[in-house]
Motif scaffolding. Structure first.
Motif, PDB file in Angstrom:
ATOM      1  N   PHE A 121       1.466 -34.624  14.504  1.00  0.00           N
ATOM      2  CA  PHE A 121       1.623 -36.040  14.182  1.00  0.00           C
ATOM      3  C   PHE A 121       0.378 -36.490  13.413  1.00  0.00           C
ATOM      4  CE2 PHE A 121       4.238 -35.011  17.754  1.00  0.00           C
ATOM      5  CZ  PHE A 121       5.445 -35.600  17.425  1.00  0.00           C
ATOM      6  N   ILE A 122       0.495 -36.463  12.081  1.00  0.00           N
ATOM      7  CA  ILE A 122      -0.643 -36.774  11.232  1.00  0.00           C
ATOM      8  C   ILE A 122      -0.196 -37.717  10.117  1.00  0.00           C
ATOM      9  CG2 ILE A 122      -1.810 -34.590  11.727  1.00  0.00           C
ATOM     10  CD1 ILE A 122      -0.853 -33.563   8.995  1.00  0.00           C
ATOM     11  N   ASP A 123      -1.171 -38.227   9.359  1.00  0.00           N
ATOM     12  CA  ASP A 123      -0.897 -39.059   8.196  1.00  0.00           C
ATOM     13  C   ASP A 123      -1.013 -38.216   6.928  1.00  0.00           C
ATOM     14  OD1 ASP A 123      -0.552 -41.339   9.770  1.00  0.00           O
ATOM     15  OD2 ASP A 123      -2.700 -41.806   9.721  1.00  0.00           O
ATOM     16  N   VAL A 124      -0.595 -38.778   5.802  1.00  0.00           N
ATOM     17  CA  VAL A 124      -0.609 -38.000   4.568  1.00  0.00           C
ATOM     18  C   VAL A 124      -1.982 -37.964   3.899  1.00  0.00           C
ATOM     19  CG1 VAL A 124       1.849 -38.236   4.128  1.00  0.00           C
ATOM     20  CG2 VAL A 124       0.276 -39.965   3.247  1.00  0.00           C
ATOM     21  N   ASP A 125      -2.995 -38.561   4.516  1.00  0.00           N
ATOM     22  CA  ASP A 125      -4.368 -38.332   4.068  1.00  0.00           C
ATOM     23  C   ASP A 125      -5.100 -37.386   5.019  1.00  0.00           C
ATOM     24  OD1 ASP A 125      -4.657 -40.030   6.251  1.00  0.00           O
ATOM     25  OD2 ASP A 125      -5.823 -41.556   5.184  1.00  0.00           O
ATOM     26  N   GLU A 126      -4.345 -36.705   5.878  1.00  0.00           N
ATOM     27  CA  GLU A 126      -4.905 -35.754   6.836  1.00  0.00           C
ATOM     28  C   GLU A 126      -4.312 -34.363   6.585  1.00  0.00           C
ATOM     29  OE1 GLU A 126      -5.615 -38.953  10.460  1.00  0.00           O
ATOM     30  OE2 GLU A 126      -3.733 -37.845  10.381  1.00  0.00           O
ATOM     31  N   PHE A 127      -5.171 -33.354   6.637  1.00  0.00           N
ATOM     32  CA  PHE A 127      -4.769 -31.986   6.330  1.00  0.00           C
ATOM     33  C   PHE A 127      -5.163 -31.069   7.474  1.00  0.00           C
ATOM     34  CE2 PHE A 127      -4.596 -34.031   2.325  1.00  0.00           C
ATOM     35  CZ  PHE A 127      -3.903 -33.240   1.415  1.00  0.00           C
ATOM     36  N   LEU A 128      -4.214 -30.216   7.897  1.00  0.00           N
ATOM     37  CA  LEU A 128      -4.450 -29.248   8.965  1.00  0.00           C
ATOM     38  C   LEU A 128      -4.988 -27.961   8.350  1.00  0.00           C
ATOM     39  CD1 LEU A 128      -1.110 -29.843  10.896  1.00  0.00           C
ATOM     40  CD2 LEU A 128      -3.404 -30.540  11.660  1.00  0.00           C
ATOM     41  N   LEU A 129      -6.258 -27.697   8.568  1.00  0.00           N
ATOM     42  CA  LEU A 129      -6.959 -26.602   7.902  1.00  0.00           C
ATOM     43  C   LEU A 129      -7.237 -25.444   8.862  1.00  0.00           C
ATOM     44  CD1 LEU A 129      -8.670 -25.325   5.624  1.00  0.00           C
ATOM     45  CD2 LEU A 129     -10.572 -26.794   6.372  1.00  0.00           C
ATOM     46  N   PRO A 130      -6.521 -24.321   8.735  1.00  0.00           N
ATOM     47  CA  PRO A 130      -6.879 -23.132   9.525  1.00  0.00           C
ATOM     48  C   PRO A 130      -8.243 -22.607   9.067  1.00  0.00           C
ATOM     49  CG  PRO A 130      -4.653 -22.950   8.613  1.00  0.00           C
ATOM     50  CD  PRO A 130      -5.327 -24.091   7.912  1.00  0.00           C
ATOM     51  N   LYS A 131      -9.087 -22.214   9.998  1.00  0.00           N
ATOM     52  CA  LYS A 131     -10.421 -21.785   9.625  1.00  0.00           C
ATOM     53  C   LYS A 131     -10.533 -20.273   9.445  1.00  0.00           C
ATOM     54  CE  LYS A 131     -13.498 -24.123   9.250  1.00  0.00           C
ATOM     55  NZ  LYS A 131     -14.419 -24.717  10.231  1.00  0.00           N
ATOM     56  N   GLU A 132      -9.785 -19.504  10.239  1.00  0.00           N
ATOM     57  CA  GLU A 132      -9.849 -18.052  10.142  1.00  0.00           C
ATOM     58  C   GLU A 132      -8.492 -17.449   9.790  1.00  0.00           C
ATOM     59  OE1 GLU A 132     -11.421 -16.669  13.832  1.00  0.00           O
ATOM     60  OE2 GLU A 132     -13.414 -17.538  13.506  1.00  0.00           O
ATOM     61  N   ALA A 133      -7.435 -17.991  10.330  1.00  0.00           N
ATOM     62  CA  ALA A 133      -6.078 -17.492  10.085  1.00  0.00           C
ATOM     63  C   ALA A 133      -5.544 -18.061   8.775  1.00  0.00           C
ATOM     64  CB  ALA A 133      -5.165 -17.879  11.244  1.00  0.00           C
ATOM     65  N   ALA A 134      -4.350 -17.602   8.400  1.00  0.00           N
ATOM     66  CA  ALA A 134      -3.716 -18.085   7.172  1.00  0.00           C
ATOM     67  C   ALA A 134      -2.782 -19.256   7.422  1.00  0.00           C
ATOM     68  CB  ALA A 134      -2.947 -16.951   6.501  1.00  0.00           C
ATOM     69  N   THR A 135      -2.309 -19.442   8.666  1.00  0.00           N
ATOM     70  CA  THR A 135      -1.359 -20.506   8.971  1.00  0.00           C
ATOM     71  C   THR A 135      -1.809 -21.299  10.193  1.00  0.00           C
ATOM     72  OG1 THR A 135       0.028 -19.241  10.509  1.00  0.00           O
ATOM     73  CG2 THR A 135       0.506 -19.014   8.140  1.00  0.00           C
ATOM     74  N   VAL A 136      -1.245 -22.482  10.324  1.00  0.00           N
ATOM     75  CA  VAL A 136      -1.544 -23.319  11.489  1.00  0.00           C
ATOM     76  C   VAL A 136      -1.048 -22.646  12.763  1.00  0.00           C
ATOM     77  CG1 VAL A 136      -1.097 -25.537  12.599  1.00  0.00           C
ATOM     78  CG2 VAL A 136      -1.513 -25.438  10.123  1.00  0.00           C
ATOM     79  N   GLU A 137       0.133 -22.060  12.696  1.00  0.00           N
ATOM     80  CA  GLU A 137       0.693 -21.410  13.890  1.00  0.00           C
ATOM     81  C   GLU A 137      -0.191 -20.271  14.370  1.00  0.00           C
ATOM     82  OE1 GLU A 137       5.122 -20.486  15.593  1.00  0.00           O
ATOM     83  OE2 GLU A 137       4.798 -20.417  13.427  1.00  0.00           O
TER      84      GLU A 137
END
Length: 304
Positions: A121-137
């Motif tokens: 649950f985020i806004d469109v000025d927010e980005f989910l950035l994985p730090k080591e992996a390639a995907t959020v999952e």
């Protein structure tokens, strides 16, 4: 779903009965509220597609620009649901304005949550950035089966841009507030990723779950109460970081103030709050190039 007892302090929470998980549920969905976001919505979608988001539930608050047209051109019907969601509601007993985001988040969980392992649950000025992996999952594997993850804001301001620079947003803004856990008012907060089939209470920045109440975890899986997550010990961005591009350029900041906020009834109060937040961010900043490094490492194309 039902409203909690209608006190002023409770106008931003909803209690729900968790949806039943559907056979084969998997992946991550994002639920977000939008209004006239055509300038950056394509980059936001392209980035989150690249990090493995399965479906976008977009609650459109009467956009008059090309936001919805762009979304439909970028995403197939299997990956996009646009729900018209305009207007403002008040509690009949107290006349308190009900938080529109909370209502949409509860709607998303109840109607669509059974299909997904996770919902963000985020806004469109927010980005989910994985730090080591390639995907959020993949990044969430550190959390295991725990159903409630809180990600602290990493607040980016103008990075010295007076007007919108050419190129992707995520490559142009590298200066953020140095301390995501600061105690400065309104600068520190969280957004959440949850197992929708476990959620019993919904808010914008916090959730409760059936088995764990208000316990929430950081991205490394360390669990804290909702109140204790505000402590410095909660902080981690080892696996997953939430970048909040709060102002963009100075010109866009002024446009933001002129528009006001859909869910705030006082334009003056909103302006004072935003300017105070920007001042607090810019008092103590650091360079953060982790987004640029991720995009380059994974060869993500954000161009139109």
């Amino acid at each position: 779903m039902r409203w909690l007892k209608p006190k002023a302090s409770d106008a931003k929470k909803l209690c729900i009965e968790p949806p039943e998980p559907r056979a084969g549920r998997h992946g991550i969905a994002i639920a977000a509220c939008v209004k006239n976001e055509a300038r950056y919505i394509e980059e936001w979608v392209r980035f989150h597609q690249a990090v493995g988001i399965r479906h976008f539930y977009i609650y459109d608050n009467d956009s008059t620009d090309e936001t919805c047209l762009l979304l439909r051109s970028l995403l197939s019907e299997d990956a996009l649901t646009i729900i018209p969601w305009a207007g403002r509601m008040r509690d009949a007993a107290t006349s308190a304005v009900l938080n529109g985001q909370v209502i949409t988040f509860a709607h998303a969980i109840l109607n669509f949550g059974g299909d997904y392992r996770w919902m963000a649950f985020i806004d469109v000025d927010e980005f989910l950035l994985p730090k080591e992996a390639a995907t959020v999952e993949q990044a969430l594997e550190a959390v295991g089966d725990f159903p409630n993850v809180s990600l602290p804001w990493h607040m980016f301001a103008t990075s010295g841009h007076e007007t919108p620079p050419d190129g992707p947003l995520t490559l142009n803004y590298t200066m953020r507030g140095a301390d995501p856990m600061t105690t400065k008012e309104n600068v520190s907060n969280f957004k959440c990723i949850v197992d929708p089939c476990e959620v019993t209470e919904v808010s914008v920045h916090q959730f409760q779950t059936r088995a764990y109440g208000d316990l929430t975890a950081n991205d490394a899986g360390k669990r804290f109460t909702r109140r204790a997550r505000k402590s410095p010990e909660f902080y981690s961005n080892q696996f997953l970081q939430l970048n909040h591009y709060y102002t963009k350029s100075r010109q866009e900041l002024m446009e933001k103030l002129a528009r006001g906020w859909t869910y705030d009834s006082s334009a003056t109060k909103y302006r004072d709050k935003v300017l105070s937040i920007v001042k607090s961010i810019e008092e103590d900043m650091m360079e953060d190039r982790s987004m640029i490094e991720f995009i380059e490492r994974n060869h993500i194309d954000l161009s139109r």
